[in-house]
Write a protein that holds these residues in place. Structure first.
Motif, PDB file in Angstrom:
ATOM      1  N   GLU A  60       0.827  -1.203   0.000  1.00  0.00           N
ATOM      2  CA  GLU A  60       0.000   0.000   0.000  1.00  0.00           C
ATOM      3  C   GLU A  60       0.863   1.256   0.000  1.00  0.00           C
ATOM      4  OE1 GLU A  60      -3.690   0.397   1.997  1.00  0.00           O
ATOM      5  OE2 GLU A  60      -3.742  -1.721   2.600  1.00  0.00           O
ATOM      6  N   LEU A  61       1.975   1.209   0.717  1.00  0.00           N
ATOM      7  CA  LEU A  61       2.915   2.329   0.686  1.00  0.00           C
ATOM      8  C   LEU A  61       3.423   2.544  -0.738  1.00  0.00           C
ATOM      9  CD1 LEU A  61       5.881   2.927   3.128  1.00  0.00           C
ATOM     10  CD2 LEU A  61       6.284   2.890   0.675  1.00  0.00           C
ATOM     11  N   LEU A  62       3.807   1.458  -1.397  1.00  0.00           N
ATOM     12  CA  LEU A  62       4.286   1.525  -2.779  1.00  0.00           C
ATOM     13  C   LEU A  62       3.231   2.149  -3.680  1.00  0.00           C
ATOM     14  CD1 LEU A  62       6.261   0.579  -5.100  1.00  0.00           C
ATOM     15  CD2 LEU A  62       4.919  -1.532  -5.131  1.00  0.00           C
ATOM     16  N   ASN A  63       1.997   1.665  -3.588  1.00  0.00           N
ATOM     17  CA  ASN A  63       0.920   2.163  -4.447  1.00  0.00           C
ATOM     18  C   ASN A  63       0.629   3.637  -4.192  1.00  0.00           C
ATOM     19  OD1 ASN A  63      -0.011  -0.055  -6.140  1.00  0.00           O
ATOM     20  ND2 ASN A  63      -0.582  -1.086  -4.248  1.00  0.00           N
ATOM     21  N   GLN A  64       0.580   4.019  -2.924  1.00  0.00           N
ATOM     22  CA  GLN A  64       0.270   5.407  -2.604  1.00  0.00           C
ATOM     23  C   GLN A  64       1.374   6.348  -3.069  1.00  0.00           C
ATOM     24  OE1 GLN A  64      -1.037   6.296   1.375  1.00  0.00           O
ATOM     25  NE2 GLN A  64      -2.493   4.596   1.441  1.00  0.00           N
ATOM     26  N   ALA A  65       2.625   5.938  -2.874  1.00  0.00           N
ATOM     27  CA  ALA A  65       3.741   6.799  -3.282  1.00  0.00           C
ATOM     28  C   ALA A  65       3.784   6.955  -4.799  1.00  0.00           C
ATOM     29  CB  ALA A  65       5.060   6.228  -2.757  1.00  0.00           C
ATOM     30  N   LEU A  66       3.591   5.870  -5.552  1.00  0.00           N
ATOM     31  CA  LEU A  66       3.599   5.958  -7.003  1.00  0.00           C
ATOM     32  C   LEU A  66       2.404   6.754  -7.527  1.00  0.00           C
ATOM     33  CD1 LEU A  66       4.685   2.337  -8.051  1.00  0.00           C
ATOM     34  CD2 LEU A  66       6.031   4.437  -8.286  1.00  0.00           C
ATOM     35  N   ALA A  67       1.274   6.652  -6.850  1.00  0.00           N
ATOM     36  CA  ALA A  67       0.056   7.326  -7.303  1.00  0.00           C
ATOM     37  C   ALA A  67       0.180   8.838  -7.259  1.00  0.00           C
ATOM     38  CB  ALA A  67      -1.132   6.874  -6.459  1.00  0.00           C
ATOM     39  N   VAL A  68       1.065   9.352  -6.430  1.00  0.00           N
ATOM     40  CA  VAL A  68       1.261  10.807  -6.348  1.00  0.00           C
ATOM     41  C   VAL A  68       1.621  11.378  -7.714  1.00  0.00           C
ATOM     42  CG1 VAL A  68       2.742  12.616  -5.378  1.00  0.00           C
ATOM     43  CG2 VAL A  68       1.846  10.812  -3.893  1.00  0.00           C
ATOM     44  N   LYS A  69       2.383  10.636  -8.494  1.00  0.00           N
ATOM     45  CA  LYS A  69       2.761  11.062  -9.841  1.00  0.00           C
ATOM     46  C   LYS A  69       1.928  10.361 -10.923  1.00  0.00           C
ATOM     47  CE  LYS A  69       6.130  13.846  -8.661  1.00  0.00           C
ATOM     48  NZ  LYS A  69       6.117  15.296  -8.975  1.00  0.00           N
ATOM     49  N   GLY A  70       0.842   9.732 -10.503  1.00  0.00           N
ATOM     50  CA  GLY A  70      -0.079   9.128 -11.462  1.00  0.00           C
ATOM     51  C   GLY A  70       0.235   7.712 -11.886  1.00  0.00           C
ATOM     52  N   HIS A  71       1.265   7.098 -11.298  1.00  0.00           N
ATOM     53  CA  HIS A  71       1.647   5.743 -11.689  1.00  0.00           C
ATOM     54  C   HIS A  71       0.845   4.700 -10.920  1.00  0.00           C
ATOM     55  CE1 HIS A  71       4.914   7.687 -13.717  1.00  0.00           C
ATOM     56  NE2 HIS A  71       5.526   8.047 -12.605  1.00  0.00           N
ATOM     57  N   THR A  72       0.765   3.507 -11.484  1.00  0.00           N
ATOM     58  CA  THR A  72       0.173   2.364 -10.798  1.00  0.00           C
ATOM     59  C   THR A  72       1.197   1.245 -10.738  1.00  0.00           C
ATOM     60  OG1 THR A  72      -0.744   1.504 -12.871  1.00  0.00           O
ATOM     61  CG2 THR A  72      -2.175   2.919 -11.532  1.00  0.00           C
ATOM     62  N   ALA A  73       1.035   0.354  -9.765  1.00  0.00           N
ATOM     63  CA  ALA A  73       1.963  -0.767  -9.596  1.00  0.00           C
ATOM     64  C   ALA A  73       1.271  -2.071  -9.964  1.00  0.00           C
ATOM     65  CB  ALA A  73       2.461  -0.830  -8.158  1.00  0.00           C
ATOM     66  N   SER A  74       1.951  -2.869 -10.759  1.00  0.00           N
ATOM     67  CA  SER A  74       1.507  -4.230 -11.074  1.00  0.00           C
ATOM     68  C   SER A  74       2.453  -5.182 -10.353  1.00  0.00           C
ATOM     69  CB  SER A  74       1.561  -4.464 -12.590  1.00  0.00           C
ATOM     70  OG  SER A  74       1.314  -5.815 -12.902  1.00  0.00           O
ATOM     71  N   ILE A  75       1.916  -5.962  -9.393  1.00  0.00           N
ATOM     72  CA  ILE A  75       2.749  -6.785  -8.530  1.00  0.00           C
ATOM     73  C   ILE A  75       2.937  -8.171  -9.133  1.00  0.00           C
ATOM     74  CG2 ILE A  75       3.028  -7.724  -6.205  1.00  0.00           C
ATOM     75  CD1 ILE A  75       3.082  -4.641  -6.411  1.00  0.00           C
ATOM     76  N   HIS A  76       4.201  -8.597  -9.202  1.00  0.00           N
ATOM     77  CA  HIS A  76       4.550  -9.916  -9.732  1.00  0.00           C
ATOM     78  C   HIS A  76       5.258 -10.709  -8.631  1.00  0.00           C
ATOM     79  CE1 HIS A  76       3.876  -8.801 -14.074  1.00  0.00           C
ATOM     80  NE2 HIS A  76       3.898  -7.611 -13.494  1.00  0.00           N
ATOM     81  N   TYR A  77       4.615 -11.771  -8.145  1.00  0.00           N
ATOM     82  CA  TYR A  77       5.180 -12.586  -7.069  1.00  0.00           C
ATOM     83  C   TYR A  77       6.091 -13.666  -7.662  1.00  0.00           C
ATOM     84  CZ  TYR A  77       1.637 -10.323  -4.188  1.00  0.00           C
ATOM     85  OH  TYR A  77       0.872  -9.388  -3.539  1.00  0.00           O
ATOM     86  N   LEU A  78       7.355 -13.599  -7.308  1.00  0.00           N
ATOM     87  CA  LEU A  78       8.366 -14.493  -7.873  1.00  0.00           C
ATOM     88  C   LEU A  78       9.394 -14.854  -6.817  1.00  0.00           C
ATOM     89  CD1 LEU A  78       9.026 -12.325 -11.066  1.00  0.00           C
ATOM     90  CD2 LEU A  78       7.764 -14.487 -11.050  1.00  0.00           C
ATOM     91  N   PRO A  79      10.105 -15.981  -6.978  1.00  0.00           N
ATOM     92  CA  PRO A  79      11.225 -16.268  -6.078  1.00  0.00           C
ATOM     93  C   PRO A  79      12.261 -15.135  -6.153  1.00  0.00           C
ATOM     94  CG  PRO A  79      10.656 -18.198  -7.374  1.00  0.00           C
ATOM     95  CD  PRO A  79       9.885 -17.056  -7.955  1.00  0.00           C
ATOM     96  N   LEU A  80      12.986 -14.934  -5.046  1.00  0.00           N
ATOM     97  CA  LEU A  80      13.904 -13.799  -4.942  1.00  0.00           C
ATOM     98  C   LEU A  80      14.907 -13.758  -6.093  1.00  0.00           C
ATOM     99  CD1 LEU A  80      14.939 -11.363  -3.339  1.00  0.00           C
ATOM    100  CD2 LEU A  80      16.386 -12.947  -2.041  1.00  0.00           C
ATOM    101  N   ALA A  81      15.574 -14.882  -6.365  1.00  0.00           N
ATOM    102  CA  ALA A  81      16.586 -14.893  -7.422  1.00  0.00           C
ATOM    103  C   ALA A  81      15.977 -14.543  -8.776  1.00  0.00           C
ATOM    104  CB  ALA A  81      17.267 -16.254  -7.480  1.00  0.00           C
ATOM    105  N   ARG A  82      14.730 -14.958  -8.979  1.00  0.00           N
ATOM    106  CA  ARG A  82      14.097 -14.676 -10.262  1.00  0.00           C
ATOM    107  C   ARG A  82      13.725 -13.202 -10.388  1.00  0.00           C
ATOM    108  NH1 ARG A  82       8.687 -17.561 -12.718  1.00  0.00           N
ATOM    109  NH2 ARG A  82       8.657 -16.411 -14.691  1.00  0.00           N
ATOM    110  N   THR A  83      13.379 -12.552  -9.275  1.00  0.00           N
ATOM    111  CA  THR A  83      13.096 -11.109  -9.366  1.00  0.00           C
ATOM    112  C   THR A  83      14.343 -10.365  -9.816  1.00  0.00           C
ATOM    113  OG1 THR A  83      13.624 -10.622  -7.028  1.00  0.00           O
ATOM    114  CG2 THR A  83      11.344 -11.220  -7.535  1.00  0.00           C
ATOM    115  N   PHE A  84      15.512 -10.767  -9.295  1.00  0.00           N
ATOM    116  CA  PHE A  84      16.757 -10.135  -9.712  1.00  0.00           C
ATOM    117  C   PHE A  84      16.989 -10.350 -11.207  1.00  0.00           C
ATOM    118  CE2 PHE A  84      19.252 -10.094  -5.415  1.00  0.00           C
ATOM    119  CZ  PHE A  84      18.203  -9.389  -4.839  1.00  0.00           C
TER     120      PHE A  84
END
Length: 285
Positions: A60-84
């Protein structure tokens, strides 16, 4: 042979297309346009990340902070190494819970979230725990990979302590402490509070269990995490948004929302036996 040499490499083509998509996101952000930002998240860590409801303090912090400039977040759940890996390939635009130096060629945000690990014991046991060395003769249950994440002194204690173990499911740590199957659990204080309440609501802990007072022994330094982005402009937009929600009170309201989520106040009001306890002592820092 000439045909083989001229045939495009499919993996290279895919990689280039992902990088192109990342570039288009970057260009749009630099032109001041709103963008959908693909964010990699590696674990469900309630109350910070609650995958089942795609919510949590951190998301929610991520979404609210990005929304200030009009952006939205699409969350992708992945293993840690794969996110890198996917961030490097341009398949993601950013990832959460990163420290400086963990990745190259990314733009790090300001500190976004702080975790506070504690050594948590039951008050009735009257343990004196002022430093990591005081854990060496106790039955200690920690979270997975804690022995490699909590520093050299903790790793040394682990090697010397035959009663040490780690649990992949952190709710098990809560059960083990409250059911006297462990002397101490090492975990973030808010994760403990979240799972304590959930265990009660699911009937796995009783009202008598909850009457036991847990104590947070403050023997670990806070762990500060940043977010990492491929785009410098998106990073700047996130930082600006984080600053605004901090100053206008939105972040405080968000923190209060999750404090209530972890509180036993409503359950105490509905019960004739349960008095609303302070879930964990030494929590004011």
């Amino acid at each position: 042979m000439a045909q083989n040499l001229n045939k495009p490499n499919s993996s290279v083509a895919r990689r280039n297309s992902y990088k192109l998509m990342g570039l288009l996101t970057l260009c749009g952000a630099q032109l001041g346009q709103a963008a959908e930002i693909k964010i990699g998240v590696s674990l469900s860590i309630p109350p910070y990340v609650i995958q089942a409801t795609n919510s949590g303090l951190e998301l929610e912090l991520l979404n609210q902070a990005l929304a200030v400039k009009g952006h939205t977040a699409s969350i992708h759940y992945l293993p840690l190494a794969r996110t890198f890996h996917e961030l490097r390939e341009g398949k993601l635009d950013g990832i959460i819970n990163i420290k400086d130096g963990m990745l190259d060629n990314v733009f790090y945000s300001n500190v976004a979230i702080t975790y506070q690990n504690c050594a948590i014991s039951l008050e009735a046991n009257h343990f004196t725990i002022n430093n990591i060395g005081d854990l060496k003769n106790k039955q200690v249950v920690s979270f997975q990979r804690a022995s490699s994440l909590l520093g050299e002194e903790f790793a040394k204690m682990v090697k010397a302590n035959s009663g040490y173990q780690e649990q992949a499911r952190q709710v098990q740590q809560v059960y083990m402490l409250m059911k006297h199957r462990a002397d101490v659990v090492v975990m973030d204080k808010n994760i403990f509070k979240y799972y304590l309440k959930q265990a009660y609501l699911e009937g796995k802990l009783t009202e008598n269990d909850l009457k036991q007072q847990a104590i947070c022994h403050q023997i670990f330094a806070p762990t500060e995490y940043k977010f990492a982005f491929l785009s410098e402009q998106i990073r700047d937009d996130f930082n600006a948004g984080l600053k605004q929600i901090t100053q206008d009170g939105s972040l405080v309201a968000l923190q209060e929302k999750y404090r209530r989520l972890m509180s036993l106040e409503n359950e105490a009001e509905a019960s004739t036996k349960l008095t609303e306890p302070k879930i964990i002592k030494n929590d004011s820092y």
